[in-house]
Design an enzyme around this catalytic site. Structure first.
Site, PDB file in Angstrom:
ATOM      1  N   ARG A  92      -0.224  15.730  13.927  1.00  0.00           N
ATOM      2  CA  ARG A  92       0.676  15.061  12.982  1.00  0.00           C
ATOM      3  C   ARG A  92       0.946  15.901  11.741  1.00  0.00           C
ATOM      4  O   ARG A  92       0.410  16.968  11.563  1.00  0.00           O
ATOM      5  CB  ARG A  92       0.102  13.708  12.571  1.00  0.00           C
ATOM      6  CG  ARG A  92      -1.300  13.725  11.998  1.00  0.00           C
ATOM      7  CD  ARG A  92      -1.751  12.306  11.666  1.00  0.00           C
ATOM      8  NE  ARG A  92      -3.148  12.238  11.271  1.00  0.00           N
ATOM      9  CZ  ARG A  92      -4.146  11.954  12.093  1.00  0.00           C
ATOM     10  NH1 ARG A  92      -3.908  11.721  13.371  1.00  0.00           N
ATOM     11  NH2 ARG A  92      -5.391  11.901  11.646  1.00  0.00           N
ATOM     12  N   LEU A 121       0.826  -1.213   0.000  1.00  0.00           N
ATOM     13  CA  LEU A 121       0.000   0.000   0.000  1.00  0.00           C
ATOM     14  C   LEU A 121       0.858   1.259   0.000  1.00  0.00           C
ATOM     15  O   LEU A 121       1.814   1.377   0.762  1.00  0.00           O
ATOM     16  CB  LEU A 121      -0.921   0.006   1.222  1.00  0.00           C
ATOM     17  CG  LEU A 121      -1.801   1.240   1.421  1.00  0.00           C
ATOM     18  CD1 LEU A 121      -3.170   0.836   1.949  1.00  0.00           C
ATOM     19  CD2 LEU A 121      -1.161   2.230   2.404  1.00  0.00           C
ATOM     20  N   TYR A 157       4.530   8.326  10.477  1.00  0.00           N
ATOM     21  CA  TYR A 157       3.490   9.033   9.746  1.00  0.00           C
ATOM     22  C   TYR A 157       4.086  10.199   8.953  1.00  0.00           C
ATOM     23  O   TYR A 157       5.283  10.449   8.974  1.00  0.00           O
ATOM     24  CB  TYR A 157       2.405   9.500  10.712  1.00  0.00           C
ATOM     25  CG  TYR A 157       1.382   8.430  11.043  1.00  0.00           C
ATOM     26  CD1 TYR A 157       1.685   7.074  10.932  1.00  0.00           C
ATOM     27  CD2 TYR A 157       0.110   8.771  11.483  1.00  0.00           C
ATOM     28  CE1 TYR A 157       0.748   6.095  11.234  1.00  0.00           C
ATOM     29  CE2 TYR A 157      -0.836   7.797  11.795  1.00  0.00           C
ATOM     30  CZ  TYR A 157      -0.512   6.464  11.674  1.00  0.00           C
ATOM     31  OH  TYR A 157      -1.443   5.506  11.971  1.00  0.00           O
ATOM     32  N   SER A 158       3.214  10.940   8.286  1.00  0.00           N
ATOM     33  CA  SER A 158       3.649  11.876   7.253  1.00  0.00           C
ATOM     34  C   SER A 158       4.451  13.048   7.797  1.00  0.00           C
ATOM     35  O   SER A 158       4.404  13.375   8.983  1.00  0.00           O
ATOM     36  CB  SER A 158       2.431  12.395   6.487  1.00  0.00           C
ATOM     37  OG  SER A 158       1.867  11.374   5.719  1.00  0.00           O
ATOM     38  N   ASP A 198       0.182   8.791   1.495  1.00  0.00           N
ATOM     39  CA  ASP A 198       0.605  10.188   1.392  1.00  0.00           C
ATOM     40  C   ASP A 198       1.995  10.372   0.791  1.00  0.00           C
ATOM     41  O   ASP A 198       2.949   9.685   1.187  1.00  0.00           O
ATOM     42  CB  ASP A 198       0.645  10.834   2.777  1.00  0.00           C
ATOM     43  CG  ASP A 198      -0.676  10.804   3.500  1.00  0.00           C
ATOM     44  OD1 ASP A 198      -1.613  10.165   3.012  1.00  0.00           O
ATOM     45  OD2 ASP A 198      -0.756  11.420   4.578  1.00  0.00           O
ATOM     46  N   GLU A 214      -5.708  17.478   8.591  1.00  0.00           N
ATOM     47  CA  GLU A 214      -4.478  16.746   8.310  1.00  0.00           C
ATOM     48  C   GLU A 214      -3.647  17.453   7.245  1.00  0.00           C
ATOM     49  O   GLU A 214      -4.133  18.308   6.503  1.00  0.00           O
ATOM     50  CB  GLU A 214      -4.804  15.336   7.790  1.00  0.00           C
ATOM     51  CG  GLU A 214      -5.396  14.394   8.794  1.00  0.00           C
ATOM     52  CD  GLU A 214      -5.388  12.965   8.269  1.00  0.00           C
ATOM     53  OE1 GLU A 214      -4.956  12.079   9.019  1.00  0.00           O
ATOM     54  OE2 GLU A 214      -5.813  12.739   7.113  1.00  0.00           O
TER      55      GLU A 214
END
Length: 469
Positions: A159, A38, A100-101, A41, A218
């Site tokens: 985040r 998968l 995470y991003s 972002d 986000e």
């Protein structure tokens, strides 16, 4: 707590899955996509020491939203890309539930990643750390650890740092959710990327003239074009309207002016960035020649993503094409970057009634179309675009319910610029005034049929593949 190393499993997954994914008829010929597993972002988009770098959220172990690593591509020209070593894996206590991003910056010649370390607890709660990592001599990245803890007054949903340098300071915007479950964007300042001073909330629900604008904002990205400061965000929980904000989660922007001294941001209304079925988490950077570039994830969280047929081949999702941004009267325009013209093969032209137009091969196609409408564009009986006097309507069958779903771009349409790549269509409207980006999964060889009693002019090219090395 000892964390299980992921690298052996990742290597095995890539060795087993790469050939299966790339043999899928829906695997893109020139868009960036995962070798297996998968992708979501885009992260760390930057031009650094003569090369473009694009990092990305990647679960190499499957098509679920788990095991989030940072994959890494680089390119000299935004056209020819190569794989780089995995940049980040969730192998530390502070990012054990996912890297995470975030973004990348040039810190005095050191390529530095700023990202969110996500930690989920057994009781269902979570926390988040904003972390740094620095590139080493081998092309990988050494983690420096957390530099910002979870701020008081917010849930564990904080985040996606985006960092830039202005005058003598570093600035950061962070997506956040306050204790009242309202989405916000936080602004912070630093002299050295290590010590950060919070400056407060600059945008979000209940701020700057907005009412209820979602429960979580986000992937913020703040940048200047001409004299306008644009803030791109992904506001989760925005109310659906008749013709916009129809995806489970949209991408949007506001335009205004950021007062750095007072940490105040005056801006206008929330504008949807892309009216198609799949577009989320876009990130921008400056090109070597000063253009503001954007790339987005051609996916949407919590939509129908897991019903996509590519999951049976062990992969899911792709990036959009890279786009160049401009602004006109405070409105963002998006166009495909000029570098993509390097993929064009023989140019062809056609003019006449839409009903008489030739059926085009649509696996890998670029089409420029001018018409007075109304006409219909039928992409392999799978995606149907209706060009009407009051705008565009894009129709696609739900893979879950079997019912038609619709997306809209209201307005006067004069021309379209369309890019097709096996399982994606990107429709640019009026020189970039609007965009509709969507995945679709035709039976190949896919075709595009035009119909209608209106005259049109078409210029089109087939596009050669440009695989990642």
């Amino acid at each position: 707590m000892t964390l299980q190393p992921l690298l052996p499993d990742i290597l095995q997954a890539v060795m087993k899955g790469q050939s299966r994914a790339q043999q899928d008829s829906h695997y893109p010929g020139w868009h960036l996509a995962p070798v297996t597993g998968l992708l979501n972002d885009p992260n760390g988009f930057i031009h650094f020491q003569g090369r473009y770098h694009l990092f990305y959220q990647w679960n190499p172990l499957g098509c679920q939203h788990a095991n989030k690593c940072w994959g890494h591509w680089s390119s000299p020209d935004l056209l020819h890309w190569q794989h780089e070593p995995i940049a980040l894996m969730p192998d530390s206590e502070y990012d054990r539930s996912g890297c995470y991003s975030g973004c990348a910056v040039d810190n005095h010649g050191m390529l530095t990643l700023c990202y969110t370390g996500n930690v989920k607890f057994d009781n269902g709660e979570r926390t988040a750390w904003q972390c740094l990592a620095v590139q080493n001599a081998h092309g990988g990245f050494d983690k420096l650890g957390p530099v910002i803890p979870l701020p008081e007054g917010y849930t564990g949903h904080v985040r996606d740092p985006k960092v830039w340098h202005h005058q003598q300071h570093w600035y950061m915007v962070l997506g956040a959710q306050d204790q009242q479950k309202q989405g916000k964007v936080l602004l912070l300042r630093s002299d050295d990327l290590m010590q950060w001073q919070p400056l407060g909330e600059i945008a979000g629900s209940g701020i700057g003239g907005l009412g209820d604008a979602g429960f979580m904002w986000e992937c913020p990205d703040l940048f200047t074009l001409d004299d306008n400061d644009f803030l791109i965000v992904c506001p989760q929980g925005v109310a659906r309207e008749e013709t916009r904000f129809l995806n489970s989660y949209p991408s949007a922007y506001v335009s205004g002016e950021l007062d750095y001294h007072r940490a105040r941001y005056r801006h206008g209304p929330l504008v949807e960035m892309d009216a198609g079925f799949e577009f989320y988490a876009p990130q921008t950077t400056l090109s070597a020649d000063g253009r503001r570039l954007l790339v987005g994830w051609m996916g949407v969280p919590d939509g129908e993503e897991m019903s996509q047929p590519t999951t049976a081949q062990g992969w899911i999702h792709q990036m959009t094409c890279v786009r160049e941004l401009s602004q006109h009267n405070g409105k963002l325009y998006q166009r495909p970057i000029r570098e993509l013209q390097g993929l064009r093969e023989d140019e062809q032209h056609w003019q006449g009634l839409a009903d008489d137009a030739p059926v085009l091969e649509a696996q890998s196609l670029e089409l420029e179309l001018a018409s007075q409408g109304p006409i219909m564009l039928n992409f392999a009986d799978t995606l149907i675009l209706t060009w009407q006097s009051d705008g565009l309507r894009l129709a696609r069958l739900s893979r879950i319910t079997g019912e038609w779903q619709y997306r809209y771009w209201p307005g006067d349409v004069r021309e379209l610029h369309i890019l097709c790549d096996r399982s994606s269509v990107e429709i640019f409207i009026n020189g970039g005034e609007g965009v509709m980006s969507s995945r679709y999964f035709p039976v190949h060889p896919a075709t595009l049929a035009l119909s209608g009693g209106t005259n049109l002019r078409a210029r089109y090219w087939s596009l050669r593949s440009c695989m990642v090395e």
